[in-house]
Design an enzyme around this catalytic site. Structure first.
Site, PDB file in Angstrom:
ATOM      1  N   SER A   1       9.920  -1.660   7.647  1.00 50.12           N
ATOM      2  CA  SER A   1       9.959  -2.149   6.262  1.00 50.12           C
ATOM      3  C   SER A   1      10.025  -0.989   5.260  1.00 50.12           C
ATOM      4  O   SER A   1      10.628  -1.127   4.192  1.00 50.12           O
ATOM      5  CB  SER A   1       8.771  -3.072   5.959  1.00 50.12           C
ATOM      6  OG  SER A   1       7.569  -2.346   5.952  1.00 50.12           O
TER       7      SER A   1
ATOM      8  N   HIS B   1       1.735   7.793   5.615  1.00 45.67           N
ATOM      9  CA  HIS B   1       0.538   7.488   6.401  1.00 45.67           C
ATOM     10  C   HIS B   1      -0.352   6.551   5.588  1.00 45.67           C
ATOM     11  O   HIS B   1      -0.634   6.823   4.416  1.00 45.67           O
ATOM     12  CB  HIS B   1      -0.201   8.783   6.743  1.00 45.67           C
ATOM     13  CG  HIS B   1      -1.407   8.536   7.578  1.00 45.67           C
ATOM     14  ND1 HIS B   1      -1.332   8.220   8.922  1.00 45.67           N
ATOM     15  CD2 HIS B   1      -2.726   8.502   7.261  1.00 45.67           C
ATOM     16  CE1 HIS B   1      -2.552   8.020   9.389  1.00 45.67           C
ATOM     17  NE2 HIS B   1      -3.416   8.185   8.406  1.00 45.67           N
TER      18      HIS B   1
ATOM     19  N   THR C   1       3.722  18.904   8.849  1.00 44.35           N
ATOM     20  CA  THR C   1       3.469  20.212   9.462  1.00 44.35           C
ATOM     21  C   THR C   1       3.060  19.953  10.913  1.00 44.35           C
ATOM     22  O   THR C   1       3.040  18.803  11.358  1.00 44.35           O
ATOM     23  CB  THR C   1       2.337  20.954   8.724  1.00 44.35           C
ATOM     24  OG1 THR C   1       1.168  20.131   8.774  1.00 44.35           O
ATOM     25  CG2 THR C   1       2.704  21.230   7.279  1.00 44.35           C
TER      26      THR C   1
ATOM     27  N   GLU D   1       0.264  19.982  12.256  1.00 39.87           N
ATOM     28  CA  GLU D   1      -0.978  19.222  12.420  1.00 39.87           C
ATOM     29  C   GLU D   1      -0.756  17.756  12.052  1.00 39.87           C
ATOM     30  O   GLU D   1      -0.208  17.468  10.982  1.00 39.87           O
ATOM     31  CB  GLU D   1      -2.060  19.839  11.519  1.00 39.87           C
ATOM     32  CG  GLU D   1      -3.454  19.473  11.940  1.00 39.87           C
ATOM     33  CD  GLU D   1      -4.511  20.128  11.039  1.00 39.87           C
ATOM     34  OE1 GLU D   1      -5.636  19.633  11.023  1.00 39.87           O
ATOM     35  OE2 GLU D   1      -4.173  21.110  10.352  1.00 39.87           O
ATOM     36  N   LEU D   2      -1.183  16.853  12.903  1.00 45.90           N
ATOM     37  CA  LEU D   2      -0.946  15.416  12.714  1.00 45.90           C
ATOM     38  C   LEU D   2      -1.517  14.906  11.385  1.00 45.90           C
ATOM     39  O   LEU D   2      -2.693  15.153  11.079  1.00 45.90           O
ATOM     40  CB  LEU D   2      -1.586  14.633  13.873  1.00 45.90           C
ATOM     41  CG  LEU D   2      -1.426  13.112  13.821  1.00 45.90           C
ATOM     42  CD1 LEU D   2       0.009  12.710  14.081  1.00 45.90           C
ATOM     43  CD2 LEU D   2      -2.364  12.443  14.823  1.00 45.90           C
TER      44      LEU D   2
ATOM     45  N   GLN E   1       2.401  -1.138  -1.583  1.00 47.08           N
ATOM     46  CA  GLN E   1       2.437   0.139  -2.321  1.00 47.08           C
ATOM     47  C   GLN E   1       3.323   1.169  -1.605  1.00 47.08           C
ATOM     48  O   GLN E   1       4.013   1.960  -2.243  1.00 47.08           O
ATOM     49  CB  GLN E   1       1.023   0.709  -2.477  1.00 47.08           C
ATOM     50  CG  GLN E   1       0.136  -0.104  -3.394  1.00 47.08           C
ATOM     51  CD  GLN E   1       0.737  -0.243  -4.779  1.00 47.08           C
ATOM     52  OE1 GLN E   1       1.158   0.748  -5.368  1.00 47.08           O
ATOM     53  NE2 GLN E   1       0.797  -1.462  -5.288  1.00 47.08           N
ATOM     54  N   GLU E   2       3.293   1.131  -0.270  1.00 51.46           N
ATOM     55  CA  GLU E   2       4.140   2.051   0.498  1.00 51.46           C
ATOM     56  C   GLU E   2       5.598   1.889   0.080  1.00 51.46           C
ATOM     57  O   GLU E   2       6.332   2.860  -0.098  1.00 51.46           O
ATOM     58  CB  GLU E   2       4.000   1.787   2.008  1.00 51.46           C
ATOM     59  CG  GLU E   2       2.602   2.027   2.535  1.00 51.46           C
ATOM     60  CD  GLU E   2       2.504   1.918   4.049  1.00 51.46           C
ATOM     61  OE1 GLU E   2       3.467   2.239   4.750  1.00 51.46           O
ATOM     62  OE2 GLU E   2       1.427   1.522   4.542  1.00 51.46           O
TER      63      GLU E   2
HETATM   64  C1  GAR Z   1       3.309   1.650   7.817  1.00 53.21           C
HETATM   65  O1  GAR Z   1       2.130   1.072   7.331  1.00 53.21           O
HETATM   66  C2  GAR Z   1       3.161   3.157   7.904  1.00 53.21           C
HETATM   67  O2  GAR Z   1       2.406   3.695   6.860  1.00 53.21           O
HETATM   68  C3  GAR Z   1       2.433   3.300   9.222  1.00 53.21           C
HETATM   69  O3  GAR Z   1       3.053   2.368  10.070  1.00 53.21           O
HETATM   70  C4  GAR Z   1       3.535   1.267   9.285  1.00 53.21           C
HETATM   71  C5  GAR Z   1       4.997   1.079   9.603  1.00 53.21           C
HETATM   72  O4  GAR Z   1       5.503  -0.063   8.978  1.00 53.21           O
HETATM   73  N1  GAR Z   1       2.566   4.638   9.725  1.00 53.21           N
HETATM   74  C6  GAR Z   1       1.628   5.241  10.444  1.00 53.21           C
HETATM   75  O5  GAR Z   1       0.589   4.716  10.770  1.00 53.21           O
HETATM   76  C7  GAR Z   1       1.962   6.673  10.857  1.00 53.21           C
HETATM   77  N2  GAR Z   1       0.794   7.379  11.243  1.00 53.21           N
HETATM   78  P1  GAR Z   1       7.066  -0.271   8.831  1.00 53.21           P
HETATM   79  O6  GAR Z   1       7.660  -0.082  10.220  1.00 53.21           O
HETATM   80  O7  GAR Z   1       7.191  -1.704   8.368  1.00 53.21           O
HETATM   81  O8  GAR Z   1       7.574   0.718   7.842  1.00 53.21           O
END
Ligand code: GAR
Length: 199
Positions: A13, A117, A149, A151-152, A181-182
């Site tokens: 998404s 994230h 970077t 580091e995770l 919000q993402e």
């Molecule tokens: C999102 O919430 C993203 O922030 C998270 O996975 C989801 C993917 O949703 N990412 C992580 O957790 C990375 N560490 P999407 O496939 O619908 O974009």
């Protein structure tokens, strides 16, 4: 033309939000940039269909077919590099790509490799961020877009959005509000990088 390569593992998404924003805001005219390819490590990732419907090239690279992370990352880089030229290095956008990348890979794309994230980094790197935020009694949660970077879930922060944690919130409900919000901040952050890169 600057190529944007988006890496996904599932729904995609965030990738879809970036593609829609690129179409709506005409990134090809504004930044001479286009979403050129969507790569998934899972063949059943729903986002692949969306990408195809929008005329974007798709690739599947199944991580289980590789013995080591180095071998997988080398194969991944080989696909990305088809969209890369010395004059116009590709922008590599991790959007729900659930693989840990090797230091060699992150160094190769340093400064043009982004991730989203679902927490207010540096709080809660890793998995189950919403559950951990609720359990910690946080009053606010959110999302971070950052440069990747070695580091995770670390690296320079490009954008964040804050979401209140409600009384009796569940990880699922909080995740849904954070995801909304993402979809706002990731396209904006990518556009900001394109602008900085001078395209
Ligand atoms: C999102 O919430 C993203 O922030 C998270 O996975 C989801 C993917 O949703 N990412 C992580 O957790 C990375 N560490 P999407 O496939 O619908 O974009």
């Amino acid at each position: 033309m600057k190529n944007i390569v988006i890496l996904i593992s599932g729904t995609g998404s965030n990738m879809a939000a970036i593609v829609r924003c690129a179409e709506r805001d005409r990134w090809s005219a504004k930044y001479a940039a286009r979403v050129a390819c969507v790569i998934s490590n899972k063949s059943n990732a729903r986002g692949l269909l969306f990408a195809k419907e929008h005329g974007i090239a798709t690739e599947v690279l199944d991580h289980t077919a590789f013995d080591t992370r180095d071998a997988f990352d080398a194969a991944l880089a080989a696909i990305i590099d088809r969209y890369d030229t010395p004059d116009s290095p590709a922008l590599v956008v991790l959007a729900g790509f659930m693989r840990i990348l090797t230091p060699g890979f992150t160094a190769k794309y340093a400064g043009r490799l982004t991730n989203i994230h679902p927490s207010l980094l540096p709080a809660f790197p890793g998995l189950h961020t919403h559950q951990r935020a609720i359990e910690a009694g946080c009053k606010f949660a959110g999302v971070t877009v950052h440069l990747v970077t070695a580091e995770l879930d670390h690296g320079p922060i490009l954008a964040q959005a804050v979401v209140p944690v409600l009384v009796d919130d569940t990880p699922e409900r909080l995740a849904e509000r954070v995801l909304a919000q993402e979809h706002q901040i990731y396209p904006r952050a990518v556009a900001g990088l394109l602008q900085q890169m001078g395209h």
